[in-house]
Structure formats: C-alpha cells, structure tokens
Design a protein around this motif. Structure first.
Motif, PDB file in Angstrom:
ATOM      1  N   GLY A  16       0.808  -1.213   0.000  1.00 32.05           N
ATOM      2  CA  GLY A  16       0.000   0.000   0.000  1.00 32.05           C
ATOM      3  C   GLY A  16       0.841   1.262   0.000  1.00 32.05           C
ATOM      4  N   PRO A  17       0.289   2.353  -0.522  1.00 33.58           N
ATOM      5  CA  PRO A  17       1.041   3.607  -0.638  1.00 33.58           C
ATOM      6  C   PRO A  17       0.838   4.554   0.536  1.00 33.58           C
ATOM      7  CG  PRO A  17      -1.010   3.806  -1.823  1.00 33.58           C
ATOM      8  CD  PRO A  17      -1.010   2.425  -1.212  1.00 33.58           C
ATOM      9  N   PHE A  18       1.800   5.432   0.712  1.00 31.39           N
ATOM     10  CA  PHE A  18       1.604   6.602   1.558  1.00 31.39           C
ATOM     11  C   PHE A  18       0.738   7.602   0.792  1.00 31.39           C
ATOM     12  CE2 PHE A  18       5.382   5.308   4.009  1.00 31.39           C
ATOM     13  CZ  PHE A  18       4.961   5.638   5.296  1.00 31.39           C
ATOM     14  N   LEU A  19      -0.131   8.275   1.516  1.00 29.70           N
ATOM     15  CA  LEU A  19      -0.951   9.317   0.912  1.00 29.70           C
ATOM     16  C   LEU A  19      -0.614  10.656   1.559  1.00 29.70           C
ATOM     17  CD1 LEU A  19      -4.467   7.620   0.628  1.00 29.70           C
ATOM     18  CD2 LEU A  19      -2.556   7.579  -0.980  1.00 29.70           C
ATOM     19  N   ASN A  20      -0.180  11.595   0.734  1.00 31.34           N
ATOM     20  CA  ASN A  20       0.188  12.926   1.213  1.00 31.34           C
ATOM     21  C   ASN A  20      -0.830  13.990   0.842  1.00 31.34           C
ATOM     22  OD1 ASN A  20       2.627  12.014   2.287  1.00 31.34           O
ATOM     23  ND2 ASN A  20       3.690  12.253   0.343  1.00 31.34           N
ATOM     24  N   MET A  21      -1.668  13.685  -0.146  1.00 30.33           N
ATOM     25  CA  MET A  21      -2.635  14.674  -0.622  1.00 30.33           C
ATOM     26  C   MET A  21      -3.937  14.617   0.175  1.00 30.33           C
ATOM     27  SD  MET A  21      -2.225  14.900  -4.769  1.00 30.33           S
ATOM     28  CE  MET A  21      -2.488  13.168  -5.135  1.00 30.33           C
ATOM     29  N   ASN A  22      -4.416  15.771   0.526  1.00 29.94           N
ATOM     30  CA  ASN A  22      -5.648  15.877   1.300  1.00 29.94           C
ATOM     31  C   ASN A  22      -6.850  15.882   0.352  1.00 29.94           C
ATOM     32  OD1 ASN A  22      -7.577  16.377   3.230  1.00 29.94           O
ATOM     33  ND2 ASN A  22      -7.074  18.546   3.473  1.00 29.94           N
ATOM     34  N   TYR A  23      -7.098  14.695  -0.239  1.00 29.24           N
ATOM     35  CA  TYR A  23      -8.155  14.592  -1.239  1.00 29.24           C
ATOM     36  C   TYR A  23      -8.757  13.190  -1.175  1.00 29.24           C
ATOM     37  CZ  TYR A  23     -10.556  15.419  -5.695  1.00 29.24           C
ATOM     38  OH  TYR A  23     -11.505  15.586  -6.675  1.00 29.24           O
ATOM     39  N   GLN A 201      15.310 -10.896  13.926  1.00 28.17           N
ATOM     40  CA  GLN A 201      14.888 -10.705  15.314  1.00 28.17           C
ATOM     41  C   GLN A 201      13.371 -10.660  15.438  1.00 28.17           C
ATOM     42  OE1 GLN A 201      17.364  -7.913  17.825  1.00 28.17           O
ATOM     43  NE2 GLN A 201      18.113  -7.319  15.802  1.00 28.17           N
ATOM     44  N   ALA A 202      12.720  -9.969  14.498  1.00 27.32           N
ATOM     45  CA  ALA A 202      11.263  -9.851  14.541  1.00 27.32           C
ATOM     46  C   ALA A 202      10.590 -11.198  14.297  1.00 27.32           C
ATOM     47  CB  ALA A 202      10.793  -8.834  13.516  1.00 27.32           C
ATOM     48  N   ALA A 203      11.154 -11.988  13.393  1.00 29.84           N
ATOM     49  CA  ALA A 203      10.564 -13.291  13.062  1.00 29.84           C
ATOM     50  C   ALA A 203      10.544 -14.215  14.282  1.00 29.84           C
ATOM     51  CB  ALA A 203      11.335 -13.938  11.919  1.00 29.84           C
ATOM     52  N   LYS A 204      11.531 -14.100  15.149  1.00 26.50           N
ATOM     53  CA  LYS A 204      11.616 -14.961  16.325  1.00 26.50           C
ATOM     54  C   LYS A 204      10.454 -14.746  17.285  1.00 26.50           C
ATOM     55  CE  LYS A 204      16.674 -15.361  16.280  1.00 26.50           C
ATOM     56  NZ  LYS A 204      17.935 -14.999  16.986  1.00 26.50           N
ATOM     57  N   VAL A 205       9.885 -13.533  17.281  1.00 27.39           N
ATOM     58  CA  VAL A 205       8.779 -13.236  18.208  1.00 27.39           C
ATOM     59  C   VAL A 205       7.452 -13.060  17.483  1.00 27.39           C
ATOM     60  CG1 VAL A 205      10.289 -12.251  19.971  1.00 27.39           C
ATOM     61  CG2 VAL A 205       9.370 -10.762  18.172  1.00 27.39           C
ATOM     62  N   GLY A 206       7.430 -13.349  16.189  1.00 27.95           N
ATOM     63  CA  GLY A 206       6.174 -13.320  15.447  1.00 27.95           C
ATOM     64  C   GLY A 206       5.635 -11.940  15.127  1.00 27.95           C
ATOM     65  N   VAL A 207       6.517 -10.952  15.032  1.00 20.94           N
ATOM     66  CA  VAL A 207       6.102  -9.594  14.656  1.00 20.94           C
ATOM     67  C   VAL A 207       6.377  -9.395  13.171  1.00 20.94           C
ATOM     68  CG1 VAL A 207       6.550  -7.122  14.978  1.00 20.94           C
ATOM     69  CG2 VAL A 207       6.481  -8.653  16.962  1.00 20.94           C
ATOM     70  N   ALA A 208       5.371  -8.910  12.447  1.00 25.62           N
ATOM     71  CA  ALA A 208       5.541  -8.667  11.013  1.00 25.62           C
ATOM     72  C   ALA A 208       6.495  -7.501  10.781  1.00 25.62           C
ATOM     73  CB  ALA A 208       4.192  -8.365  10.365  1.00 25.62           C
ATOM     74  N   ILE A 209       7.182  -7.548   9.654  1.00 24.76           N
ATOM     75  CA  ILE A 209       8.109  -6.474   9.293  1.00 24.76           C
ATOM     76  C   ILE A 209       7.490  -5.624   8.191  1.00 24.76           C
ATOM     77  CG2 ILE A 209      10.227  -6.066   7.964  1.00 24.76           C
ATOM     78  CD1 ILE A 209      10.885  -6.265  10.786  1.00 24.76           C
ATOM     79  N   GLY A 210       7.685  -4.306   8.319  1.00 20.67           N
ATOM     80  CA  GLY A 210       7.279  -3.368   7.279  1.00 20.67           C
ATOM     81  C   GLY A 210       8.502  -2.663   6.724  1.00 20.67           C
ATOM     82  N   PHE A 211       8.432  -2.282   5.458  1.00 17.10           N
ATOM     83  CA  PHE A 211       9.570  -1.629   4.810  1.00 17.10           C
ATOM     84  C   PHE A 211       9.040  -0.683   3.746  1.00 17.10           C
ATOM     85  CE2 PHE A 211      13.734  -2.062   2.328  1.00 17.10           C
ATOM     86  CZ  PHE A 211      14.477  -1.386   3.283  1.00 17.10           C
ATOM     87  N   PHE A 212       9.702   0.442   3.584  1.00 18.99           N
ATOM     88  CA  PHE A 212       9.323   1.408   2.552  1.00 18.99           C
ATOM     89  C   PHE A 212      10.188   1.208   1.316  1.00 18.99           C
ATOM     90  CE2 PHE A 212      10.172   5.356   0.289  1.00 18.99           C
ATOM     91  CZ  PHE A 212       8.873   5.750  -0.034  1.00 18.99           C
ATOM     92  N   VAL A 213       9.539   1.219   0.150  1.00 16.26           N
ATOM     93  CA  VAL A 213      10.259   1.174  -1.120  1.00 16.26           C
ATOM     94  C   VAL A 213       9.619   2.183  -2.064  1.00 16.26           C
ATOM     95  CG1 VAL A 213      10.986  -1.231  -0.959  1.00 16.26           C
ATOM     96  CG2 VAL A 213       8.774  -0.690  -1.950  1.00 16.26           C
ATOM     97  N   SER A 234       4.440   7.133  -2.779  1.00 16.91           N
ATOM     98  CA  SER A 234       3.387   8.020  -2.287  1.00 16.91           C
ATOM     99  C   SER A 234       2.525   8.447  -3.452  1.00 16.91           C
ATOM    100  CB  SER A 234       3.985   9.261  -1.621  1.00 16.91           C
ATOM    101  OG  SER A 234       4.637  10.072  -2.594  1.00 16.91           O
ATOM    102  N   ASP A 235       1.363   8.963  -3.136  1.00 16.93           N
ATOM    103  CA  ASP A 235       0.470   9.429  -4.194  1.00 16.93           C
ATOM    104  C   ASP A 235       1.131  10.519  -5.044  1.00 16.93           C
ATOM    105  OD1 ASP A 235       0.422  11.261  -2.083  1.00 16.93           O
ATOM    106  OD2 ASP A 235      -1.754  11.276  -1.877  1.00 16.93           O
ATOM    107  N   VAL A 236       1.789  11.485  -4.387  1.00 13.46           N
ATOM    108  CA  VAL A 236       2.409  12.572  -5.146  1.00 13.46           C
ATOM    109  C   VAL A 236       3.592  12.069  -5.969  1.00 13.46           C
ATOM    110  CG1 VAL A 236       1.630  14.428  -3.628  1.00 13.46           C
ATOM    111  CG2 VAL A 236       3.753  13.252  -3.099  1.00 13.46           C
ATOM    112  N   GLY A 237       4.358  11.134  -5.408  1.00 16.51           N
ATOM    113  CA  GLY A 237       5.496  10.606  -6.140  1.00 16.51           C
ATOM    114  C   GLY A 237       5.098   9.840  -7.380  1.00 16.51           C
ATOM    115  N   GLU A 238       4.060   9.017  -7.238  1.00 17.29           N
ATOM    116  CA  GLU A 238       3.603   8.234  -8.384  1.00 17.29           C
ATOM    117  C   GLU A 238       2.915   9.108  -9.427  1.00 17.29           C
ATOM    118  OE1 GLU A 238       4.287   4.821  -9.000  1.00 17.29           O
ATOM    119  OE2 GLU A 238       5.694   5.619  -7.519  1.00 17.29           O
ATOM    120  N   LEU A 239       2.221  10.137  -8.981  1.00 16.38           N
ATOM    121  CA  LEU A 239       1.597  11.070  -9.922  1.00 16.38           C
ATOM    122  C   LEU A 239       2.665  11.801 -10.724  1.00 16.38           C
ATOM    123  CD1 LEU A 239      -1.130  12.291 -10.851  1.00 16.38           C
ATOM    124  CD2 LEU A 239      -0.824  14.050  -9.090  1.00 16.38           C
TER     125      LEU A 239
END
Length: 253
Positions: A16-23, A201-213, A234-239
């Motif tokens: 999913g994307p980051f959204l920066n626009m107030n729309y 480290q996160a996998a050992k305790v069952g916490v999901a990992i998030g990453f920005f690309v 982000s919305d603005v970046g992809e636009l």
C-alpha cells in the motif's frame, strides 16, 4: 472478509502507498487500483488531523484499510486517529522500549493500555455499537505499527520486541541509511545487512516487518524476502512519475 490485522496474522504480504494529498478521491482510487491498504500521512504529508476523518470515510467506502501515521508518539494523537475510525496507527521514531510501551498503551483500551474510553466517536459508530462490543473488541482489531528509524531503535530492538501488542515493526530505510552515515543509499550493503538482522529478530517473536520502497521491483524483492507490510512510494510521487513519463514522451515524439 478478514480485517487488516487478521491478514497480517495469517502471514499475507500486503502492499500500500503513503498518501500525502488531502483529497478523499485519492483514497478511493487506491482502493479501486487494488492496493491492500493506505497510509494517511499526518507526519510528512499535507493532511491535517481535522481532514483525516474524511479520508478514512473514503477508505471505508472503497473497502481499503486506512492506517494513520501520526507525526509523533503523542498518546493524544494516537487516540484521536483511532477515534476517527482508522484501522491502525503508525508511530514514527521509536527508539526505546519505553517509547514502544507508550505507543502501544495509547492504542489499546484497558487492561492492555490506557486509551481514552469514549464510544461516542466515529470508531464506535457514534454510540450505536454497544460498549461491550466496542471496548471488548477494539484491541483485537486495531493494528499498531512502530517505526524504527535510527540506531537507537536498532540497538534497543531486543527490548522493543518484548513489548506486547506490536503488530508491525516498520523500518524506514532512508532514515536508517542516514543513521549509518550513508544518507539516501538505501541499497547499500550496510543497510541491507541491518535490515536482514532486524527481520531475523522480529521473526523470532512473530512480529511482522514493514519496509518502505519507492520502486515496485524492489517491493517484490522485499516481499519475497518476507516483508509483510510493504509501503510503496506516495500518491504525489507516483503522480509525478506518470506525468513525467507522458510529458517526456510527448516532447520526444
């Protein structure tokens, strides 16, 4: 339909994307496009807290989960985002176990936390949900995403991961690269090595990992490595990218 949090628990890889626009229409478009969630960015975007509720409404209309990134781990901001009906909160700059505990407690009703008890809010459908159902089930439905962005958080990771109630540990690669003295070099071996260590480290305790690309091919690579919460550009970046491609094509042909 499984909730956002249930999908994470089931091991699904979400995008999913980051959204920066107030729309609000941008939120609907993201849902129509097939993304798994949106991150409404109150930290770096142009979206004031007062406008966030309309974006969350648009997300519900488009049947896409809405995560709100608050601009700091202030319990009042976390509480407000959840009262507006967000499916989860994303809290930046977690650098210690104490900061993680404060964030989780702000997002959870007692006995897990100290979130303010008021069901006459949008999340409680303005009082139409019984207090037993609202206060009894909200903790299970609300996702908590904690961002580790610097070396303080990396060093404190073993302690942070002992905090109950964390659903996603999110790594900000640009801030991580800066903390390693190589700002912007998100593909540098040092960044990759540290990211892989965090994932282990996160996998050992069952916490999901998030990453920005900010590149869809990189998104697929990290998904295949096990990242479950892949936040994309982000919305603005992809636009901008799409506008630039078409403008350049027109000028060259």
């Amino acid at each position: 339909m499984n909730t956002f949090k249930e999908r994470l628990k089931n091991g699904e890889k979400l995008f999913g994307p980051f959204l920066n626009m107030n729309y609000p229409a941008v939120v609907e478009i993201a849902g129509l496009a097939g993304f798994d969630f949106v991150i409404i960015d109150n930290e770096h975007g142009e979206i004031p807290l007062e406008a966030t509720v309309d974006l969350i409404r648009a997300a519900k209309l488009a049947q896409i989960p809405a995560i709100v990134r608050v601009y700091e781990g202030n319990p009042e901001l976390v509480d407000k985002a959840l009262d507006l009906g967000a499916d989860g909160v994303q809290i930046p700059n977690i650098g210690s176990k104490e900061a993680a505990e404060i964030a989780v407690q702000a997002a959870k009703f007692a006995p897990m936390g100290n979130r303010g008890c008021n069901r006459f809010v949008r999340a409680g459908k303005y009082g139409s949900i019984s207090k037993e159902n609202f206060f009894g089930r909200a903790n299970d439905k609300t996702a908590v995403v904690l961002q580790v962005e610097g070396q303080d958080g990396v060093q404190a990771l073993p302690d942070i991961l002992t905090v109950k109630g964390v659903d996603v540990l999110f790594v900000g690669p640009y801030d991580l690269s800066a903390s390693l003295g190589i700002p912007g070099q998100v593909d540098h071996p040092k960044v990759i090595e540290q990211m892989e260590h965090i994932m282990e480290q996160a996998a050992k305790v069952g916490v999901a990992i998030g990453f920005f690309v900010d590149d869809v091919q990189k998104a697929v690579e990290w998904r295949n490595r096990g990242v479950q919460y892949v936040s994309f550009s982000s919305d603005v970046g992809e636009l901008y990218v799409r506008f630039k491609e078409n403008a350049d094509y027109f000028k060259m042909h």
